[in-house]
Design a protein around this motif. Sequence first.
Motif, PDB file in Angstrom:
ATOM      1  N   SER A  53       0.862  -1.183   0.000  1.00  0.00           N
ATOM      2  CA  SER A  53       0.000   0.000   0.000  1.00  0.00           C
ATOM      3  C   SER A  53       0.895   1.228   0.000  1.00  0.00           C
ATOM      4  O   SER A  53       2.123   1.119   0.019  1.00  0.00           O
ATOM      5  CB  SER A  53      -0.921   0.011   1.232  1.00  0.00           C
ATOM      6  OG  SER A  53      -0.160   0.187   2.410  1.00  0.00           O
ATOM      7  N   HIS A  55       1.464   3.161   2.385  1.00  0.00           N
ATOM      8  CA  HIS A  55       2.175   3.300   3.651  1.00  0.00           C
ATOM      9  C   HIS A  55       3.014   2.071   4.007  1.00  0.00           C
ATOM     10  O   HIS A  55       3.527   1.989   5.116  1.00  0.00           O
ATOM     11  CB  HIS A  55       1.179   3.578   4.781  1.00  0.00           C
ATOM     12  CG  HIS A  55       0.526   4.920   4.670  1.00  0.00           C
ATOM     13  ND1 HIS A  55       1.083   6.067   5.180  1.00  0.00           N
ATOM     14  CD2 HIS A  55      -0.640   5.303   4.081  1.00  0.00           C
ATOM     15  CE1 HIS A  55       0.284   7.097   4.938  1.00  0.00           C
ATOM     16  NE2 HIS A  55      -0.761   6.653   4.263  1.00  0.00           N
ATOM     17  N   ASP A  56       3.118   1.081   3.094  1.00  0.00           N
ATOM     18  CA  ASP A  56       3.994  -0.064   3.313  1.00  0.00           C
ATOM     19  C   ASP A  56       3.648  -0.780   4.624  1.00  0.00           C
ATOM     20  O   ASP A  56       4.370  -0.691   5.616  1.00  0.00           O
ATOM     21  CB  ASP A  56       5.453   0.399   3.332  1.00  0.00           C
ATOM     22  CG  ASP A  56       6.413  -0.786   3.236  1.00  0.00           C
ATOM     23  OD1 ASP A  56       5.949  -1.897   2.928  1.00  0.00           O
ATOM     24  OD2 ASP A  56       7.615  -0.599   3.474  1.00  0.00           O
ATOM     25  N   ARG A  57       2.540  -1.512   4.647  1.00  0.00           N
ATOM     26  CA  ARG A  57       2.067  -2.178   5.853  1.00  0.00           C
ATOM     27  C   ARG A  57       2.613  -3.601   5.967  1.00  0.00           C
ATOM     28  O   ARG A  57       2.783  -4.301   4.977  1.00  0.00           O
ATOM     29  CB  ARG A  57       0.535  -2.235   5.859  1.00  0.00           C
ATOM     30  CG  ARG A  57      -0.134  -0.877   5.892  1.00  0.00           C
ATOM     31  CD  ARG A  57      -1.597  -0.977   5.578  1.00  0.00           C
ATOM     32  NE  ARG A  57      -2.314  -1.767   6.589  1.00  0.00           N
ATOM     33  CZ  ARG A  57      -3.541  -2.251   6.388  1.00  0.00           C
ATOM     34  NH1 ARG A  57      -4.153  -2.056   5.235  1.00  0.00           N
ATOM     35  NH2 ARG A  57      -4.141  -2.921   7.348  1.00  0.00           N
ATOM     36  N   ARG A  58       2.868  -4.010   7.215  1.00  0.00           N
ATOM     37  CA  ARG A  58       3.255  -5.376   7.522  1.00  0.00           C
ATOM     38  C   ARG A  58       2.344  -5.883   8.636  1.00  0.00           C
ATOM     39  O   ARG A  58       2.150  -5.186   9.623  1.00  0.00           O
ATOM     40  CB  ARG A  58       4.727  -5.448   7.946  1.00  0.00           C
ATOM     41  CG  ARG A  58       5.689  -5.262   6.776  1.00  0.00           C
ATOM     42  CD  ARG A  58       7.073  -4.874   7.253  1.00  0.00           C
ATOM     43  NE  ARG A  58       8.056  -4.929   6.189  1.00  0.00           N
ATOM     44  CZ  ARG A  58       8.176  -4.042   5.217  1.00  0.00           C
ATOM     45  NH1 ARG A  58       7.364  -2.999   5.191  1.00  0.00           N
ATOM     46  NH2 ARG A  58       9.091  -4.164   4.283  1.00  0.00           N
ATOM     47  N   THR A  70      -0.545  -4.658  13.245  1.00  0.00           N
ATOM     48  CA  THR A  70      -0.215  -4.112  11.934  1.00  0.00           C
ATOM     49  C   THR A  70       0.849  -3.033  12.095  1.00  0.00           C
ATOM     50  O   THR A  70       0.700  -2.126  12.919  1.00  0.00           O
ATOM     51  CB  THR A  70      -1.458  -3.502  11.258  1.00  0.00           C
ATOM     52  OG1 THR A  70      -2.405  -4.533  10.985  1.00  0.00           O
ATOM     53  CG2 THR A  70      -1.095  -2.807   9.955  1.00  0.00           C
ATOM     54  N   ARG A  72       2.801   0.009  10.291  1.00  0.00           N
ATOM     55  CA  ARG A  72       2.511   0.928   9.183  1.00  0.00           C
ATOM     56  C   ARG A  72       3.527   2.065   9.177  1.00  0.00           C
ATOM     57  O   ARG A  72       3.696   2.774  10.163  1.00  0.00           O
ATOM     58  CB  ARG A  72       1.099   1.480   9.348  1.00  0.00           C
ATOM     59  CG  ARG A  72       0.561   2.313   8.204  1.00  0.00           C
ATOM     60  CD  ARG A  72      -0.923   2.539   8.445  1.00  0.00           C
ATOM     61  NE  ARG A  72      -1.579   3.279   7.372  1.00  0.00           N
ATOM     62  CZ  ARG A  72      -1.893   4.565   7.426  1.00  0.00           C
ATOM     63  NH1 ARG A  72      -1.593   5.275   8.503  1.00  0.00           N
ATOM     64  NH2 ARG A  72      -2.504   5.161   6.425  1.00  0.00           N
ATOM     65  N   GLN A  73       4.198   2.217   8.053  1.00  0.00           N
ATOM     66  CA  GLN A  73       5.198   3.275   7.924  1.00  0.00           C
ATOM     67  C   GLN A  73       4.529   4.573   7.503  1.00  0.00           C
ATOM     68  O   GLN A  73       3.732   4.595   6.561  1.00  0.00           O
ATOM     69  CB  GLN A  73       6.259   2.879   6.909  1.00  0.00           C
ATOM     70  CG  GLN A  73       7.405   3.873   6.807  1.00  0.00           C
ATOM     71  CD  GLN A  73       8.479   3.408   5.835  1.00  0.00           C
ATOM     72  OE1 GLN A  73       8.221   2.616   4.941  1.00  0.00           O
ATOM     73  NE2 GLN A  73       9.682   3.903   6.016  1.00  0.00           N
ATOM     74  N   LYS A  74       4.875   5.655   8.203  1.00  0.00           N
ATOM     75  CA  LYS A  74       4.335   6.960   7.831  1.00  0.00           C
ATOM     76  C   LYS A  74       5.232   7.571   6.758  1.00  0.00           C
ATOM     77  O   LYS A  74       6.456   7.452   6.794  1.00  0.00           O
ATOM     78  CB  LYS A  74       4.268   7.886   9.047  1.00  0.00           C
ATOM     79  CG  LYS A  74       3.274   7.441  10.120  1.00  0.00           C
ATOM     80  CD  LYS A  74       2.854   8.591  11.011  1.00  0.00           C
ATOM     81  CE  LYS A  74       1.992   9.589  10.281  1.00  0.00           C
ATOM     82  NZ  LYS A  74       1.467  10.652  11.182  1.00  0.00           N
ATOM     83  N   TRP A  82       7.302   4.787  12.274  1.00  0.00           N
ATOM     84  CA  TRP A  82       6.372   3.672  12.121  1.00  0.00           C
ATOM     85  C   TRP A  82       5.341   3.728  13.238  1.00  0.00           C
ATOM     86  O   TRP A  82       5.646   4.102  14.367  1.00  0.00           O
ATOM     87  CB  TRP A  82       7.111   2.336  12.196  1.00  0.00           C
ATOM     88  CG  TRP A  82       7.913   2.013  10.976  1.00  0.00           C
ATOM     89  CD1 TRP A  82       9.100   2.576  10.601  1.00  0.00           C
ATOM     90  CD2 TRP A  82       7.604   1.040   9.977  1.00  0.00           C
ATOM     91  NE1 TRP A  82       9.545   2.019   9.433  1.00  0.00           N
ATOM     92  CE2 TRP A  82       8.644   1.071   9.026  1.00  0.00           C
ATOM     93  CE3 TRP A  82       6.549   0.147   9.795  1.00  0.00           C
ATOM     94  CZ2 TRP A  82       8.656   0.235   7.911  1.00  0.00           C
ATOM     95  CZ3 TRP A  82       6.560  -0.687   8.684  1.00  0.00           C
ATOM     96  CH2 TRP A  82       7.604  -0.635   7.754  1.00  0.00           C
ATOM     97  N   ASP A  88      -5.706  -6.003  12.392  1.00  0.00           N
ATOM     98  CA  ASP A  88      -5.524  -5.513  11.021  1.00  0.00           C
ATOM     99  C   ASP A  88      -6.189  -4.145  10.912  1.00  0.00           C
ATOM    100  O   ASP A  88      -7.228  -3.965  10.277  1.00  0.00           O
ATOM    101  CB  ASP A  88      -6.143  -6.502  10.028  1.00  0.00           C
ATOM    102  CG  ASP A  88      -5.888  -6.108   8.582  1.00  0.00           C
ATOM    103  OD1 ASP A  88      -5.190  -5.102   8.349  1.00  0.00           O
ATOM    104  OD2 ASP A  88      -6.402  -6.792   7.684  1.00  0.00           O
ATOM    105  N   HIS A  90      -5.653   0.418  11.123  1.00  0.00           N
ATOM    106  CA  HIS A  90      -4.804   1.609  11.179  1.00  0.00           C
ATOM    107  C   HIS A  90      -5.606   2.781  11.731  1.00  0.00           C
ATOM    108  O   HIS A  90      -5.307   3.942  11.445  1.00  0.00           O
ATOM    109  CB  HIS A  90      -4.193   1.935   9.807  1.00  0.00           C
ATOM    110  CG  HIS A  90      -5.189   2.037   8.695  1.00  0.00           C
ATOM    111  ND1 HIS A  90      -5.905   3.174   8.441  1.00  0.00           N
ATOM    112  CD2 HIS A  90      -5.583   1.128   7.773  1.00  0.00           C
ATOM    113  CE1 HIS A  90      -6.689   2.986   7.397  1.00  0.00           C
ATOM    114  NE2 HIS A  90      -6.521   1.746   6.973  1.00  0.00           N
TER     115      HIS A  90
END
Length: 251
Positions: A53, A55-58, A70, A72-74, A82, A88, A90
């Motif tokens: 996505s 925001h590069d989610r893992r 989850t 999530r990179q800002k 992060w 799951d 945000h």
Amino acid sequence: MAEQVPVVGPEYCISDHPVELGIVRKALALTSGNFKVTDVNDNDLFKVKVKWSLHDRRILHDTAGNPIITLRQKIRTMHSRWQVFRGDSHDKKDLLFTTVTSSCLQFKIKLNVFLVKNEKEEEPDFRLKGSFSKGSCIIYTGHGNSKSIIAQVIVVISTPSLIKTLDISIFCVKTYLTTSLDPESKRRLRRQMSKKTTLKSVMFGKDNFRVTVNPNVDYVFIIALVVILDNIDTICMEAAKVAKNALLNVT
């Protein structure tokens, strides 16, 4: 620690002994960031999968496939930042903690961790110091004489694929240095050297992390920090390579 540190949940805090974990990152070209987490007996505990996505989610799943947290990179921030959420999600109501690098340009990474209640972020609740490219990191509370380590990570690199990669590269280098090739053949060989080395290490490489989590510390929280540091460390290494190549081209 005497008191529990249930950042994600008390069910992930073991009181009577340290928790030993193994984390394997499969460095596949299309699934970079995928991890498998096992216990000391190599039983699967969790898996981390990338959800592509903006925001590069893992997402960390348990063995039944349930999402636990989850990551999530800002984007568009001065420092690598992060956020980690429950399940799951945000949504702000599910935020557990935030991590921020203390500097954008560094090879020995320092990561500050702020729990959700620490809204002003004046003093971090936890700190992480180290670099996987250097082989280890520690996670601790406090600073100076009051510093208390809650977990440590050691990098154990698996070697078989690396040896194969080196064999290919050494063969190419020897061929390049010891044979009389025309300029076009040498250019093709240089491309082959680059292609063989890069694809082999990216497609089949694995990084193994041995994690020791002290009693009463949330080990899912520690796993999240390992995944975040790995991402930041990878970016730092790539930036260093780009800078080095640029310098070589200038000289």
